[in-house]
Write a protein that holds these residues in place. Structure first.
Motif, PDB file in Angstrom:
ATOM      1  N   PHE A   3      -0.261   4.881   0.223  1.00  0.00           N
ATOM      2  CA  PHE A   3      -1.861   4.790   0.077  1.00  0.00           C
ATOM      3  C   PHE A   3      -2.577   5.086   1.292  1.00  0.00           C
ATOM      4  CE2 PHE A   3       0.081   1.926  -2.862  1.00  0.00           C
ATOM      5  CZ  PHE A   3      -0.567   2.026  -4.141  1.00  0.00           C
ATOM      6  N   TRP A   4      -3.721   5.633   1.392  1.00  0.00           N
ATOM      7  CA  TRP A   4      -4.629   5.888   2.197  1.00  0.00           C
ATOM      8  C   TRP A   4      -6.088   6.087   1.705  1.00  0.00           C
ATOM      9  CZ3 TRP A   4      -1.122   9.289   0.333  1.00  0.00           C
ATOM     10  CH2 TRP A   4      -1.767  10.391  -0.350  1.00  0.00           C
ATOM     11  N   TYR A   5      -7.104   5.678   2.733  1.00  0.00           N
ATOM     12  CA  TYR A   5      -8.505   5.879   2.215  1.00  0.00           C
ATOM     13  C   TYR A   5      -8.776   7.353   2.695  1.00  0.00           C
ATOM     14  CZ  TYR A   5      -8.736   0.824   1.840  1.00  0.00           C
ATOM     15  OH  TYR A   5      -8.733  -0.526   1.626  1.00  0.00           O
ATOM     16  N   THR A   6      -9.702   8.027   1.647  1.00  0.00           N
ATOM     17  CA  THR A   6     -10.020   9.014   1.874  1.00  0.00           C
ATOM     18  C   THR A   6     -11.600   9.506   2.289  1.00  0.00           C
ATOM     19  OG1 THR A   6     -10.520   9.452  -0.309  1.00  0.00           O
ATOM     20  CG2 THR A   6      -8.512  10.270   0.179  1.00  0.00           C
ATOM     21  N   SER A   7     -12.465   8.304   2.023  1.00  0.00           N
ATOM     22  CA  SER A   7     -13.862   8.310   2.234  1.00  0.00           C
ATOM     23  C   SER A   7     -14.092   7.094   1.876  1.00  0.00           C
ATOM     24  CB  SER A   7     -14.283   9.479   1.444  1.00  0.00           C
ATOM     25  OG  SER A   7     -14.561   9.197   0.184  1.00  0.00           O
ATOM     26  N   PHE A   8     -15.584   6.849   2.323  1.00  0.00           N
ATOM     27  CA  PHE A   8     -16.336   5.357   2.073  1.00  0.00           C
ATOM     28  C   PHE A   8     -17.694   5.694   2.191  1.00  0.00           C
ATOM     29  CE2 PHE A   8     -16.293   5.701   6.626  1.00  0.00           C
ATOM     30  CZ  PHE A   8     -17.340   5.239   7.054  1.00  0.00           C
ATOM     31  N   GLU A  51     -18.152   0.972  -0.466  1.00  0.00           N
ATOM     32  CA  GLU A  51     -17.097   1.302  -1.420  1.00  0.00           C
ATOM     33  C   GLU A  51     -16.200   2.310  -0.818  1.00  0.00           C
ATOM     34  OE1 GLU A  51     -19.690   3.133  -4.355  1.00  0.00           O
ATOM     35  OE2 GLU A  51     -19.605   1.406  -5.480  1.00  0.00           O
ATOM     36  N   GLU A  52     -14.994   1.919  -0.980  1.00  0.00           N
ATOM     37  CA  GLU A  52     -13.907   3.118  -0.258  1.00  0.00           C
ATOM     38  C   GLU A  52     -12.968   3.766  -1.384  1.00  0.00           C
ATOM     39  OE1 GLU A  52     -12.859   0.271   3.537  1.00  0.00           O
ATOM     40  OE2 GLU A  52     -12.070  -0.455   1.494  1.00  0.00           O
ATOM     41  N   TYR A  53     -12.820   4.854  -1.161  1.00  0.00           N
ATOM     42  CA  TYR A  53     -11.874   5.702  -2.009  1.00  0.00           C
ATOM     43  C   TYR A  53     -10.500   5.875  -1.236  1.00  0.00           C
ATOM     44  CZ  TYR A  53     -16.256   6.801  -4.613  1.00  0.00           C
ATOM     45  OH  TYR A  53     -17.640   6.430  -5.039  1.00  0.00           O
ATOM     46  N   LEU A  54      -9.601   5.327  -2.456  1.00  0.00           N
ATOM     47  CA  LEU A  54      -8.268   5.708  -2.299  1.00  0.00           C
ATOM     48  C   LEU A  54      -7.496   7.040  -2.643  1.00  0.00           C
ATOM     49  CD1 LEU A  54      -7.224   1.954  -3.018  1.00  0.00           C
ATOM     50  CD2 LEU A  54      -6.932   2.954  -0.781  1.00  0.00           C
ATOM     51  N   ALA A  55      -6.490   7.361  -1.944  1.00  0.00           N
ATOM     52  CA  ALA A  55      -5.513   8.257  -2.540  1.00  0.00           C
ATOM     53  C   ALA A  55      -4.146   7.610  -2.402  1.00  0.00           C
ATOM     54  CB  ALA A  55      -5.498   9.536  -1.597  1.00  0.00           C
ATOM     55  N   SER A  56      -3.032   8.073  -3.492  1.00  0.00           N
ATOM     56  CA  SER A  56      -1.881   7.798  -3.242  1.00  0.00           C
ATOM     57  C   SER A  56      -0.793   8.869  -3.450  1.00  0.00           C
ATOM     58  CB  SER A  56      -1.542   6.659  -4.276  1.00  0.00           C
ATOM     59  OG  SER A  56      -1.508   7.224  -5.814  1.00  0.00           O
ATOM     60  N   THR A  57       0.468   8.505  -2.879  1.00  0.00           N
ATOM     61  CA  THR A  57       1.159   9.596  -3.089  1.00  0.00           C
ATOM     62  C   THR A  57       1.511   9.690  -4.510  1.00  0.00           C
ATOM     63  OG1 THR A  57       2.797   8.166  -2.821  1.00  0.00           O
ATOM     64  CG2 THR A  57       2.251   9.384  -0.748  1.00  0.00           C
ATOM     65  N   ALA A 111      -1.072   1.759   8.951  1.00  0.00           N
ATOM     66  CA  ALA A 111       0.336   2.264   9.055  1.00  0.00           C
ATOM     67  C   ALA A 111       1.093   1.761   7.865  1.00  0.00           C
ATOM     68  CB  ALA A 111       1.018   2.121  10.297  1.00  0.00           C
ATOM     69  N   GLY A 112       0.846   0.334   7.648  1.00  0.00           N
ATOM     70  CA  GLY A 112       1.615  -0.299   6.584  1.00  0.00           C
ATOM     71  C   GLY A 112       1.042   0.299   5.267  1.00  0.00           C
ATOM     72  N   PHE A 113       0.080   0.268   5.081  1.00  0.00           N
ATOM     73  CA  PHE A 113      -0.641   0.826   3.992  1.00  0.00           C
ATOM     74  C   PHE A 113      -0.061   2.106   3.532  1.00  0.00           C
ATOM     75  CE2 PHE A 113      -5.177   1.706   1.696  1.00  0.00           C
ATOM     76  CZ  PHE A 113      -4.636   0.956   0.740  1.00  0.00           C
ATOM     77  N   LYS A 114      -0.281   3.134   4.615  1.00  0.00           N
ATOM     78  CA  LYS A 114       0.173   4.536   4.228  1.00  0.00           C
ATOM     79  C   LYS A 114       1.668   4.535   3.889  1.00  0.00           C
ATOM     80  CE  LYS A 114      -0.906   9.124   5.776  1.00  0.00           C
ATOM     81  NZ  LYS A 114      -1.695   9.821   6.240  1.00  0.00           N
ATOM     82  N   SER A 115       2.410   3.682   4.649  1.00  0.00           N
ATOM     83  CA  SER A 115       4.120   3.872   4.499  1.00  0.00           C
ATOM     84  C   SER A 115       4.084   3.235   3.124  1.00  0.00           C
ATOM     85  CB  SER A 115       4.737   2.770   5.401  1.00  0.00           C
ATOM     86  OG  SER A 115       4.304   1.384   5.088  1.00  0.00           O
ATOM     87  N   ALA A 116       3.120   2.573   2.500  1.00  0.00           N
ATOM     88  CA  ALA A 116       3.452   1.984   1.035  1.00  0.00           C
ATOM     89  C   ALA A 116       2.803   3.244   0.059  1.00  0.00           C
ATOM     90  CB  ALA A 116       2.607   0.896   0.597  1.00  0.00           C
TER      91      ALA A 116
END
Length: 184
Positions: free
Chosen positions: A101-106, A131-137, A94-99
């Motif tokens: 960012f979120w993970y889309t796959s790994f 390996e984790e893939y991120l996305a950001s707003t 939740a903290g990560f997403k409020s900043a």
């Protein structure tokens, strides 16, 4: 019609008896019992470890992946710790997403380094490469994964249901552990 029914019943009964001979013998393990469960195969333990690590890593996804391990493959202690860890991961997520960012796959590769079986307990030393893939707003999904490699130990306990995963813990402390790995 009656003759076919009896024939089918006899065939079903014989097939049931034949198939029951193919089932592995299992005995109840009780406290204080001197019975030792048959040694687990390394492939069996590796498959459970791989599924457990993928289950854990999937909790960071938005939405999270469904767990692949059945309750019979894990101990009550493992399931209780997982429930506690899920709350910690949810807060971090939740903290990560409020900043933004979120993970889309790994993708995760588990390499078993050694297996030790002593009586009704087994330890699997392994290395996890994820390996984790991120996305950001701001930028959307990224093609470049972030990754980590982490040495860990999985402990299994023998039960009447077979070998059950009891715990997974990093074998080194500290470092920039991802939110999917909860160190207690």
């Amino acid at each position: 019609m009656m003759k076919n029914g009896r024939t089918l019943a006899v065939v079903a009964a014989l097939l049931g008896l034949a198939l029951s001979g193919c089932q592995p013998a299992t005995g109840r393990l009780t406290a204080g019992s001197s019975a030792v469960a048959p040694s687990p195969s390394s492939a069996q333990l590796a498959a459970i470890v791989q599924a457990a690590v993928e289950d854990r890593n999937g909790t960071v996804l938005d939405p999270p992946a469904a767990p692949r391990l059945a309750d019979g493959q894990t101990t009550a202690a493992y399931r209780a710790k997982r429930e506690r860890d899920l709350r910690v991961v949810a807060l971090s997520k939740a903290g990560f997403k409020s900043a933004g960012f979120w993970y889309t796959s790994f993708s995760t590769t588990v390499t078993v380094e050694s297996i030790e079986v002593t009586g009704s307990e087994a330890s699997v030393h392994f290395k996890e490469l994820t390996e984790e893939y991120l996305a950001s707003t701001a930028n959307g999904p990224s093609n470049v994964p972030s990754g980590y490699s982490l040495p860990q130990i999985a402990t299994f306990r023998a039960s009447a249901d077979g070998w059950q995963l009891d715990s997974i813990a990093p074998s080194v402390r500290g470092g920039g552990m991802p939110m999917s790995v909860v160190d207690s």
